[in-house]
Scaffold this active site. Structure first.
Site, PDB file in Angstrom:
ATOM      1  N   SER A 132      35.787  39.379  36.427  1.00  0.00           N
ATOM      2  CA  SER A 132      36.744  40.103  35.577  1.00  0.00           C
ATOM      3  C   SER A 132      36.044  40.458  34.272  1.00  0.00           C
ATOM      4  O   SER A 132      35.039  39.824  33.908  1.00  0.00           O
ATOM      5  CB  SER A 132      37.932  39.181  35.275  1.00  0.00           C
ATOM      6  OG  SER A 132      38.753  39.718  34.259  1.00  0.00           O
ATOM      7  N   TYR A 136      42.027  31.039  33.243  1.00  0.00           N
ATOM      8  CA  TYR A 136      41.481  32.241  33.901  1.00  0.00           C
ATOM      9  C   TYR A 136      40.127  32.617  33.300  1.00  0.00           C
ATOM     10  O   TYR A 136      39.169  32.884  34.029  1.00  0.00           O
ATOM     11  CB  TYR A 136      42.492  33.379  33.721  1.00  0.00           C
ATOM     12  CG  TYR A 136      42.191  34.641  34.497  1.00  0.00           C
ATOM     13  CD1 TYR A 136      42.567  34.766  35.834  1.00  0.00           C
ATOM     14  CD2 TYR A 136      41.559  35.728  33.888  1.00  0.00           C
ATOM     15  CE1 TYR A 136      42.313  35.931  36.547  1.00  0.00           C
ATOM     16  CE2 TYR A 136      41.313  36.899  34.591  1.00  0.00           C
ATOM     17  CZ  TYR A 136      41.692  36.994  35.917  1.00  0.00           C
ATOM     18  OH  TYR A 136      41.438  38.155  36.614  1.00  0.00           O
TER      19      TYR A 136
HETATM   20  P1  NAD Z   1      46.709  40.156  43.953  1.00  0.00           P
HETATM   21  O1  NAD Z   1      47.716  39.136  43.528  1.00  0.00           O
HETATM   22  O2  NAD Z   1      47.173  41.477  44.432  1.00  0.00           O
HETATM   23  O3  NAD Z   1      45.748  39.554  45.039  1.00  0.00           O
HETATM   24  C1  NAD Z   1      45.310  38.227  44.992  1.00  0.00           C
HETATM   25  C2  NAD Z   1      45.020  37.815  46.408  1.00  0.00           C
HETATM   26  O4  NAD Z   1      44.649  36.417  46.413  1.00  0.00           O
HETATM   27  C3  NAD Z   1      46.255  37.961  47.307  1.00  0.00           C
HETATM   28  O5  NAD Z   1      45.852  38.403  48.579  1.00  0.00           O
HETATM   29  C4  NAD Z   1      46.769  36.540  47.352  1.00  0.00           C
HETATM   30  O6  NAD Z   1      47.546  36.300  48.514  1.00  0.00           O
HETATM   31  C5  NAD Z   1      45.460  35.775  47.371  1.00  0.00           C
HETATM   32  N1  NAD Z   1      45.623  34.363  47.064  1.00  0.00           N
HETATM   33  C6  NAD Z   1      46.291  33.795  46.025  1.00  0.00           C
HETATM   34  N2  NAD Z   1      46.274  32.453  46.137  1.00  0.00           N
HETATM   35  C7  NAD Z   1      45.564  32.172  47.260  1.00  0.00           C
HETATM   36  C8  NAD Z   1      45.217  30.974  47.917  1.00  0.00           C
HETATM   37  N3  NAD Z   1      45.602  29.770  47.452  1.00  0.00           N
HETATM   38  N4  NAD Z   1      44.501  31.048  49.061  1.00  0.00           N
HETATM   39  C9  NAD Z   1      44.140  32.253  49.566  1.00  0.00           C
HETATM   40  N5  NAD Z   1      44.447  33.417  48.991  1.00  0.00           N
HETATM   41  C10 NAD Z   1      45.164  33.375  47.854  1.00  0.00           C
HETATM   42  O7  NAD Z   1      45.704  40.309  42.704  1.00  0.00           O
HETATM   43  P2  NAD Z   1      44.497  41.315  42.417  1.00  0.00           P
HETATM   44  O8  NAD Z   1      44.771  41.944  41.115  1.00  0.00           O
HETATM   45  O9  NAD Z   1      44.190  42.159  43.597  1.00  0.00           O
HETATM   46  O10 NAD Z   1      43.328  40.259  42.158  1.00  0.00           O
HETATM   47  C11 NAD Z   1      42.216  40.095  43.012  1.00  0.00           C
HETATM   48  C12 NAD Z   1      41.058  39.533  42.220  1.00  0.00           C
HETATM   49  O11 NAD Z   1      40.644  40.456  41.222  1.00  0.00           O
HETATM   50  C13 NAD Z   1      41.398  38.224  41.483  1.00  0.00           C
HETATM   51  O12 NAD Z   1      40.301  37.338  41.551  1.00  0.00           O
HETATM   52  C14 NAD Z   1      41.599  38.702  40.059  1.00  0.00           C
HETATM   53  O13 NAD Z   1      41.344  37.683  39.126  1.00  0.00           O
HETATM   54  C15 NAD Z   1      40.576  39.819  39.978  1.00  0.00           C
HETATM   55  N6  NAD Z   1      40.842  40.768  38.902  1.00  0.00           N
HETATM   56  C16 NAD Z   1      41.975  41.521  38.902  1.00  0.00           C
HETATM   57  C17 NAD Z   1      42.162  42.433  37.870  1.00  0.00           C
HETATM   58  C18 NAD Z   1      43.370  43.310  37.824  1.00  0.00           C
HETATM   59  O14 NAD Z   1      43.560  43.990  36.808  1.00  0.00           O
HETATM   60  N7  NAD Z   1      44.186  43.372  38.851  1.00  0.00           N
HETATM   61  C19 NAD Z   1      41.236  42.559  36.845  1.00  0.00           C
HETATM   62  C20 NAD Z   1      40.093  41.766  36.881  1.00  0.00           C
HETATM   63  C21 NAD Z   1      39.911  40.880  37.918  1.00  0.00           C
END
Ligand code: NAD
Length: 257
Positions: free
Chosen positions: A139, A152
């Site tokens: 991130s 986080y």
């Molecule tokens: P999201 O909530 O849409 O997806 C998260 C995924 O992780 C989902 O499929 C969820 O079911 C899964 N998950 C959660 N707990 C779990 C567990 N215990 N076991 C297995 N799977 C589990 O979120 P996203 O925004 O797509 O985030 C994905 C990644 O990207 C994360 O690591 C997040 O920190 C990172 N990220 C997101 C953003 C953003 O703006 N969306 C920015 C920077 C980084």
């Protein structure tokens, strides 16, 4: 079809960024393994839809990545791993003194420790097949900090460090390890933060999006899941064979500030 014959495992991929990455790697010809902690008919249907759309093998394997054994079990059950995308993540927003310890533990387990377990299980498979790519979805918070996101930010800085170690331990092999650092991407994880942010800052939804979330993203646009999938596909290409141990920001200029 540059990834034909490769198997990609993407953790946390039944929604959001992970699903975008799965779709892009399948489009490039990779067989894909989707994962989350649920085991619903719609999870398996999603894998079938991706297989049908792209003419690749696609499976959904349920594993709760807060459990290290389950994280290793995901890789063992898949049976082959050429591309490992550690993407699963959760978020909680609270000041340090009010941060629930259980939330801290869960965020560190899912966002950081699970990547240790999956990487440990996947590297022998990559070595056996003579090629590998580890991509950790960190991130902008792996490089910078914001208040109220203690766990986080700690986990994301941690995974950037772990990425460097993975790269050094594989540097003499045809395996690379890198971290992608997205800025804000409008996914369910970000949606879920909006009510907390509204409460913390005393703002309405639109103001939170403009002044809190995209305040630090100079492009004033969310990054897209397709762009993150494309960045993963690039890191899997031959052009990226000497890119290892680094971070790639997909953040509209956030970390240039
Ligand atoms: P999201 O909530 O849409 O997806 C998260 C995924 O992780 C989902 O499929 C969820 O079911 C899964 N998950 C959660 N707990 C779990 C567990 N215990 N076991 C297995 N799977 C589990 O979120 P996203 O925004 O797509 O985030 C994905 C990644 O990207 C994360 O690591 C997040 O920190 C990172 N990220 C997101 C953003 C953003 O703006 N969306 C920015 C920077 C980084």
């Amino acid at each position: 079809m540059q990834l034909r014959g490769k198997t990609a495992i993407v953790t946390g991929s039944n929604s959001g960024i992970g699903l975008g990455i799965v779709r892009e790697l399948a489009r490039a010809g990779a067989d894909v393994v989707l994962n989350s902690f649920t085991d619903r008919a719609e999870d398996h249907a999603l894998a079938r839809e991706i297989a049908d759309t792209h003419g690749v093998s696609a499976r959904y394997i349920a594993a709760d990545l807060s459990d290290g054994e389950a994280a290793r079990g995901l890789i063992e059950t898949a049976g082959r791993c050429d591309i490992l995308i550690n993407n699963a993540g959760i978020q909680h927003v609270a000041p340090i003194e009010a941060f629930p310890a259980a939330k801290w533990d869960a965020i560190i387990a899912i966002n950081l420790t699970s990547a240790f377990h999956t990487t440990a299980a996947a590297l022998p498979m990559m070595r056996a097949n003579g090629w590998g790519r580890v991509i950790n979805i960190a991130s902008a918070h792996g490089l910078t900090a914001s208040p109220y996101k203690g766990a986080y930010v700690a986990a994301k800085h941690g995974i950037v460090g772990f990425t460097k170690v993975t790269a050094l331990e594989t540097a003499r092999e045809p395996i690379t390890a890198n971290a992608i650092c997205p800025g804000y991407v409008l996914t369910p994880l970000v949606e879920a933060q909006i009510p907390d942010q509204m409460k913390t800052h005393g703002m309405d939804r639109e103001t939170v999006i403009r002044e809190v979330m995209l305040e630090r993203q100079p492009s004033k646009e969310f990054a897209t899941t397709e762009q993150l999938g494309g960045t993963c596909a690039f890191l899997c290409s031959d052009a990226a064979a000497q890119i290892t141990g680094t971070t790639i920001s997909v953040d509209g200029g956030w970390t240039a500030l």
